[in-house]
Write a protein that holds these residues in place. Structure first.
Motif, PDB file in Angstrom:
ATOM      1  N   THR A 253       0.844  -1.192   0.000  1.00  7.39           N
ATOM      2  CA  THR A 253       0.000   0.000   0.000  1.00  7.39           C
ATOM      3  C   THR A 253       0.880   1.243   0.000  1.00  7.39           C
ATOM      4  O   THR A 253       1.782   1.376   0.825  1.00  7.39           O
ATOM      5  CB  THR A 253      -0.905   0.023   1.239  1.00  7.39           C
ATOM      6  OG1 THR A 253      -1.614  -1.221   1.323  1.00  7.39           O
ATOM      7  CG2 THR A 253      -1.892   1.166   1.169  1.00  7.39           C
TER       8      THR A 253
ATOM      9  N   ARG B 196      -4.923  10.001  -0.404  1.00  3.40           N
ATOM     10  CA  ARG B 196      -4.784   9.298  -1.689  1.00  3.40           C
ATOM     11  C   ARG B 196      -3.942   8.043  -1.486  1.00  3.40           C
ATOM     12  O   ARG B 196      -2.874   8.096  -0.869  1.00  3.40           O
ATOM     13  CB  ARG B 196      -4.118  10.197  -2.729  1.00  3.40           C
ATOM     14  CG  ARG B 196      -4.052   9.615  -4.145  1.00  3.40           C
ATOM     15  CD  ARG B 196      -3.298  10.583  -5.066  1.00  3.40           C
ATOM     16  NE  ARG B 196      -3.421  10.237  -6.466  1.00  3.40           N
ATOM     17  CZ  ARG B 196      -2.657   9.353  -7.110  1.00  3.40           C
ATOM     18  NH1 ARG B 196      -1.690   8.717  -6.464  1.00  3.40           N
ATOM     19  NH2 ARG B 196      -2.843   9.116  -8.398  1.00  3.40           N
TER      20      ARG B 196
ATOM     21  N   SER C  52      -2.460   4.437  -3.473  1.00  6.61           N
ATOM     22  CA  SER C  52      -2.262   3.571  -4.634  1.00  6.61           C
ATOM     23  C   SER C  52      -1.563   2.305  -4.147  1.00  6.61           C
ATOM     24  O   SER C  52      -1.249   2.173  -2.960  1.00  6.61           O
ATOM     25  CB  SER C  52      -1.444   4.280  -5.719  1.00  6.61           C
ATOM     26  OG  SER C  52      -0.200   4.723  -5.201  1.00  6.61           O
ATOM     27  N   TYR C  53      -1.293   1.387  -5.070  1.00  9.23           N
ATOM     28  CA  TYR C  53      -0.759   0.089  -4.655  1.00  9.23           C
ATOM     29  C   TYR C  53       0.373  -0.346  -5.576  1.00  9.23           C
ATOM     30  O   TYR C  53       0.451   0.070  -6.743  1.00  9.23           O
ATOM     31  CB  TYR C  53      -1.875  -0.966  -4.673  1.00  9.23           C
ATOM     32  CG  TYR C  53      -2.923  -0.716  -3.617  1.00  9.23           C
ATOM     33  CD1 TYR C  53      -2.791  -1.240  -2.341  1.00  9.23           C
ATOM     34  CD2 TYR C  53      -4.032   0.097  -3.893  1.00  9.23           C
ATOM     35  CE1 TYR C  53      -3.752  -0.991  -1.366  1.00  9.23           C
ATOM     36  CE2 TYR C  53      -4.984   0.356  -2.920  1.00  9.23           C
ATOM     37  CZ  TYR C  53      -4.841  -0.192  -1.665  1.00  9.23           C
ATOM     38  OH  TYR C  53      -5.773   0.068  -0.694  1.00  9.23           O
TER      39      TYR C  53
ATOM     40  N   LYS D 104      -4.051  -2.014  -9.493  1.00  9.42           N
ATOM     41  CA  LYS D 104      -3.831  -0.783 -10.250  1.00  9.42           C
ATOM     42  C   LYS D 104      -4.825   0.318  -9.896  1.00  9.42           C
ATOM     43  O   LYS D 104      -4.696   1.442 -10.372  1.00  9.42           O
ATOM     44  CB  LYS D 104      -3.910  -1.074 -11.752  1.00  9.42           C
ATOM     45  CG  LYS D 104      -2.823  -2.023 -12.253  1.00  9.42           C
ATOM     46  CD  LYS D 104      -2.939  -2.242 -13.749  1.00  9.42           C
ATOM     47  CE  LYS D 104      -1.844  -3.181 -14.250  1.00  9.42           C
ATOM     48  NZ  LYS D 104      -1.945  -3.418 -15.718  1.00  9.42           N
ATOM     49  N   ASP D 105      -5.818   0.015  -9.078  1.00  9.68           N
ATOM     50  CA  ASP D 105      -6.805   1.029  -8.722  1.00  9.68           C
ATOM     51  C   ASP D 105      -6.181   2.111  -7.844  1.00  9.68           C
ATOM     52  O   ASP D 105      -5.265   1.846  -7.055  1.00  9.68           O
ATOM     53  CB  ASP D 105      -7.980   0.400  -7.977  1.00  9.68           C
ATOM     54  CG  ASP D 105      -8.831  -0.497  -8.868  1.00  9.68           C
ATOM     55  OD1 ASP D 105      -8.567  -0.524 -10.087  1.00  9.68           O
ATOM     56  OD2 ASP D 105      -9.738  -1.167  -8.347  1.00  9.68           O
ATOM     57  N   VAL D 106      -6.690   3.321  -7.980  1.00  5.16           N
ATOM     58  CA  VAL D 106      -6.288   4.440  -7.126  1.00  5.16           C
ATOM     59  C   VAL D 106      -7.479   4.787  -6.237  1.00  5.16           C
ATOM     60  O   VAL D 106      -8.594   5.001  -6.725  1.00  5.16           O
ATOM     61  CB  VAL D 106      -5.859   5.659  -7.961  1.00  5.16           C
ATOM     62  CG1 VAL D 106      -5.508   6.833  -7.047  1.00  5.16           C
ATOM     63  CG2 VAL D 106      -4.670   5.307  -8.849  1.00  5.16           C
ATOM     64  N   TRP D 107      -7.249   4.834  -4.935  1.00  2.00           N
ATOM     65  CA  TRP D 107      -8.318   5.069  -3.968  1.00  2.00           C
ATOM     66  C   TRP D 107      -8.138   6.415  -3.276  1.00  2.00           C
ATOM     67  O   TRP D 107      -7.013   6.881  -3.055  1.00  2.00           O
ATOM     68  CB  TRP D 107      -8.324   3.973  -2.902  1.00  2.00           C
ATOM     69  CG  TRP D 107      -8.810   2.645  -3.381  1.00  2.00           C
ATOM     70  CD1 TRP D 107      -8.182   1.794  -4.248  1.00  2.00           C
ATOM     71  CD2 TRP D 107     -10.048   2.003  -3.032  1.00  2.00           C
ATOM     72  NE1 TRP D 107      -8.937   0.666  -4.454  1.00  2.00           N
ATOM     73  CE2 TRP D 107     -10.082   0.759  -3.722  1.00  2.00           C
ATOM     74  CE3 TRP D 107     -11.110   2.349  -2.205  1.00  2.00           C
ATOM     75  CZ2 TRP D 107     -11.156  -0.123  -3.587  1.00  2.00           C
ATOM     76  CZ3 TRP D 107     -12.182   1.467  -2.066  1.00  2.00           C
ATOM     77  CH2 TRP D 107     -12.193   0.249  -2.759  1.00  2.00           C
TER      78      TRP D 107
ATOM     79  N   ASP E  59      -5.154   6.222 -12.926  1.00  4.23           N
ATOM     80  CA  ASP E  59      -4.978   7.582 -12.437  1.00  4.23           C
ATOM     81  C   ASP E  59      -6.184   8.433 -12.834  1.00  4.23           C
ATOM     82  O   ASP E  59      -6.464   8.608 -14.023  1.00  4.23           O
ATOM     83  CB  ASP E  59      -3.699   8.180 -13.034  1.00  4.23           C
ATOM     84  CG  ASP E  59      -3.324   9.508 -12.379  1.00  4.23           C
ATOM     85  OD1 ASP E  59      -4.216  10.175 -11.824  1.00  4.23           O
ATOM     86  OD2 ASP E  59      -2.139   9.877 -12.439  1.00  4.23           O
TER      87      ASP E  59
END
Length: 238
Positions: A140, A160, A162-163, A169-172, A192
């Motif tokens: 993470t 924000r 990302s992983y 590949k999802d951005v949370w 992104d």
């Protein structure tokens, strides 16, 4: 009078600045302290029910069991008089369908697809009901820059996340109450959001809370598409 005003202003400004300066790591720590004050998540072992309501579809009731110390997960889903059960006991999996009292067990070695789905459900429920504690997991990437953002008339501290590529590949984006640090909303994009992913993904509004094993979990989650605010459904923790 002007001198007095300036003196008061100078005395106030450092306090305001300090209140606004918080890193991503610090925000996450405060949020975890709010949701898991007794540090119980790693020992979590409980069952709970989740009621799912979606437009133009029958309600679905699921019983979820998460036993982290023993690496056990079970999901039993009831819909249209059919009960489907997925079980993961460490690396062993099983799948069962029960319709009107007729039980049809499935050999785990014959249904790789069902086992993959069981692991998907385990990751899904463990992640969403383990937030924000799950943001401490390996892979993470926490953005240290915290922004203040208004969404639907409410102000939040936004983190924000990302992983690593191997994780996802999802951005949370996680939206926290600026006073209590409670998690009140999260949002994800397929990539992104400032580039190819801006019209993808969903946002989830959280309301009310339910305490399970001293952990504050969201009771109600309402799901919407990012691109057009279309309502997808609501799940309720029973």
């Amino acid at each position: 009078m002007r001198t007095i005003f300036l003196g008061i202003l100078i005395g106030i400004l450092p306090c305001v600045t300090l209140a606004q300066e918080i890193s991503g790591t610090e925000l996450l720590a405060k949020a975890i302290a709010y949701h898991d004050p007794s540090d119980r998540w790693q020992k979590f072992d409980a069952s709970f029910f989740v009621q799912l309501k979606t437009p133009n579809s029958p309600e679905r009731m699921s019983e979820v069991t998460i036993d982290l110390p023993n690496e056990f997960f079970n999901l039993s889903v009831e819909k249209d008089s059919i009960t489907t059960q997925y079980t993961l006991d460490k690396d062993d999996c099983s799948f069962t369908i029960c319709s009107k009292g007729n039980v049809q067990p499935t050999a785990s070695s014959s249904f790789k697809e069902k086992c993959d789905r069981a692991r998907l459900y385990k990751n899904y429920y463990t992640y969403l009901y383990g937030l924000p504690m799950k943001l401490k997991d390996p892979g993470t990437q926490i953005d240290e820059k915290v922004i203040r953002k208004e969404f639907k008339g409410k102000e939040y501290l936004v983190l924000r996340v990302s992983y690593d590529e191997a994780v996802g590949k999802d951005v949370w984006f996680f939206y926290f109450n600026p006073k209590s640090y409670a998690l009140e909303m999260y949002q994800f994009f397929k990539g992104d959001p400032e580039k190819e992913g801006k019209n993808t993904g969903e946002y989830i509004l959280l309301s009310e809370e339910k305490i399970i094993q001293d952990i504050r979990m969201p009771k109600v989650r309402a799901w919407y598409y990012n691109k057009n605010d279309e309502y997808l459904g609501t799940d309720i923790l029973k």
